[in-house]
Scaffold this active site. Structure first.
Site, mmCIF file in Angstrom:
data_model
loop_
_atom_site.group_PDB
_atom_site.id
_atom_site.type_symbol
_atom_site.label_atom_id
_atom_site.label_comp_id
_atom_site.label_asym_id
_atom_site.label_seq_id
_atom_site.Cartn_x
_atom_site.Cartn_y
_atom_site.Cartn_z
ATOM 1 C CG ASP A 193 -1.716 1.373 1.465
ATOM 2 O OD1 ASP A 193 -1.608 2.378 0.429
ATOM 3 O OD2 ASP A 193 -2.577 1.344 1.872
ATOM 4 N N GLY A 197 -9.328 4.270 -5.196
ATOM 5 C CA GLY A 197 -8.108 3.915 -5.307
ATOM 6 C C GLY A 197 -6.922 4.187 -5.156
ATOM 7 C CG ASP A 206 -6.361 10.781 -5.668
ATOM 8 O OD1 ASP A 206 -6.045 10.760 -4.888
ATOM 9 O OD2 ASP A 206 -7.259 11.325 -6.549
ATOM 10 C CB SER A 250 -2.780 4.974 -16.057
ATOM 11 O OG SER A 250 -3.489 5.880 -16.273
ATOM 12 C CE1 TYR A 302 -9.528 8.349 -14.015
ATOM 13 C CE2 TYR A 302 -6.799 9.209 -14.843
ATOM 14 C CZ TYR A 302 -8.463 9.497 -14.319
ATOM 15 O OH TYR A 302 -8.743 10.576 -13.941
HETATM 16 N N1 AR6 Z 1 -1.133 1.207 -2.752
HETATM 17 C C1 AR6 Z 1 -0.918 1.418 -4.295
HETATM 18 N N2 AR6 Z 1 -1.206 1.168 -5.320
HETATM 19 C C2 AR6 Z 1 -2.720 0.958 -5.525
HETATM 20 C C3 AR6 Z 1 -3.550 1.559 -4.279
HETATM 21 C C4 AR6 Z 1 -2.249 1.249 -2.751
HETATM 22 N N3 AR6 Z 1 -3.236 2.586 -1.668
HETATM 23 N N4 AR6 Z 1 -4.837 1.540 -4.090
HETATM 24 C C5 AR6 Z 1 -4.709 0.890 -5.573
HETATM 25 N N5 AR6 Z 1 -3.469 0.779 -5.996
HETATM 26 P P1 AR6 Z 1 -6.352 3.725 -9.344
HETATM 27 P P2 AR6 Z 1 -5.424 5.211 -11.812
HETATM 28 C C6 AR6 Z 1 -2.889 0.306 -7.653
HETATM 29 O O1 AR6 Z 1 -7.396 3.255 -10.236
HETATM 30 O O2 AR6 Z 1 -6.266 3.736 -12.703
HETATM 31 C C7 AR6 Z 1 -8.916 7.834 -8.900
HETATM 32 O O3 AR6 Z 1 -9.951 7.647 -8.054
HETATM 33 C C8 AR6 Z 1 -4.009 -0.024 -8.382
HETATM 34 O O4 AR6 Z 1 -4.685 -1.498 -7.885
HETATM 35 O O5 AR6 Z 1 -5.688 4.363 -8.115
HETATM 36 O O6 AR6 Z 1 -4.659 6.309 -12.751
HETATM 37 C C9 AR6 Z 1 -8.103 9.470 -9.351
HETATM 38 O O7 AR6 Z 1 -8.879 9.323 -8.617
HETATM 39 C C10 AR6 Z 1 -3.837 0.064 -9.632
HETATM 40 O O8 AR6 Z 1 -2.625 -0.821 -10.061
HETATM 41 O O9 AR6 Z 1 -5.666 4.930 -10.591
HETATM 42 C C11 AR6 Z 1 -8.910 9.083 -10.696
HETATM 43 O O10 AR6 Z 1 -9.312 9.752 -10.692
HETATM 44 C C12 AR6 Z 1 -3.369 1.309 -9.303
HETATM 45 O O11 AR6 Z 1 -2.485 2.092 -8.410
HETATM 46 C C13 AR6 Z 1 -8.072 7.782 -11.282
HETATM 47 O O12 AR6 Z 1 -8.953 6.800 -9.964
HETATM 48 C C14 AR6 Z 1 -4.084 2.513 -10.222
HETATM 49 O O13 AR6 Z 1 -5.266 2.321 -9.678
HETATM 50 C C15 AR6 Z 1 -6.985 6.847 -11.292
HETATM 51 O O14 AR6 Z 1 -7.370 6.460 -11.944
#
Ligand code: AR6
Length: 191
Positions: A21, A47, A49, A137, A141
């Site tokens: 995490d 996610g 964020d 992404s 995304y």
């Molecule tokens: N630590 C590390 N990686 C993580 C964590 C964490 N705590 N949580 C999720 N991931 P995403 P995006 C991974 O959706 O695709 C948000 O709502 C996840 O499994 O977080 O760039 C933002 O506000 C995936 O592999 O980001 C934007 O609206 C990776 O992080 C949108 O999502 C990215 O997933 C951005 O989408």
């Protein structure tokens, strides 16, 4: 959750690939930064964020509000990066970047590369020595993971002499294994 870490040499710095995490990641709490996979509004989300904002506390959102808008409601256009303190996070800084929405953003490859590059440049300008990335992404995304891994690792390689350590903190075993495979293909393996 199993904890795995692999260290590869990135010229004078080290590349570390871990499962975990990113909101809990830190090295020294002073010259370290985590990268947030944010959206253009920069006011939180799900996610990665969501996890970062929850761990940082409400001051992070207040700091994000203070980042000037560059368009209607837009604080960080796709491919760019902004920096804030980390507040309650163990890491000292957060670098917010926005990756492309696959299938929506024009030229997603260039945008993803820019997101990594601008995050690294901003970190360097702020004397960050240790930086950790999530798989930008690769969640909401919908960027294809294999291509995302190639872009992430090849871009970080261009900054090989600029940091003590560059980390990737991956949330799933699949992403961890993919990043490790790509890093072994693109870099020399040290330990
Ligand atoms: N630590 C590390 N990686 C993580 C964590 C964490 N705590 N949580 C999720 N991931 P995403 P995006 C991974 O959706 O695709 C948000 O709502 C996840 O499994 O977080 O760039 C933002 O506000 C995936 O592999 O980001 C934007 O609206 C990776 O992080 C949108 O999502 C990215 O997933 C951005 O989408």
């Amino acid at each position: 959750m199993t904890f795995k870490v692999a260290t590869l040499s990135l010229s004078s710095s080290a590349l570390k690939i871990k499962r975990g995490d990113i909101s809990q990641w830190f090295v020294d709490g002073f010259s370290d930064a985590i990268v947030n996979s944010a959206n253009e509004k920069m006011l939180g989300g799900g996610g990665c964020d969501g996890a970062i904002h929850r761990a940082a506390g409400p001051e992070l959102l207040e700091a994000c509000y203070r980042v000037p808008e560059v368009g209607f409601g837009i604080r960080c256009p796709t491919g760019e990066a902004r920096i804030t303190p980390g507040f309650k996070l163990p890491a000292s800084h957060v670098i917010h970047t926005v990756g492309p929405i696959y299938g929506v953003t024009i030229n997603p490859e260039a945008s993803l590369r820019s997101a990594y590059k601008n995050s690294l440049s901003l970190a360097k300008a702020n004397n960050i020595q240790y930086i950790a990335f999530p798989a930008i992404s690769c969640g909401l995304y919908c960027y294809p993971h294999e291509e995302a891994a190639t872009i992430a690792i090849s871009t970080v390689k261009e900054f090989a002499n600029d940091f003590k350590e560059v980390h990737f903190v991956l949330f799933t075993d699949d992403l961890y294994n993919l990043w490790l495979k790509k890093a072994r293909e693109l870099l020399s393996f040290s330990s």
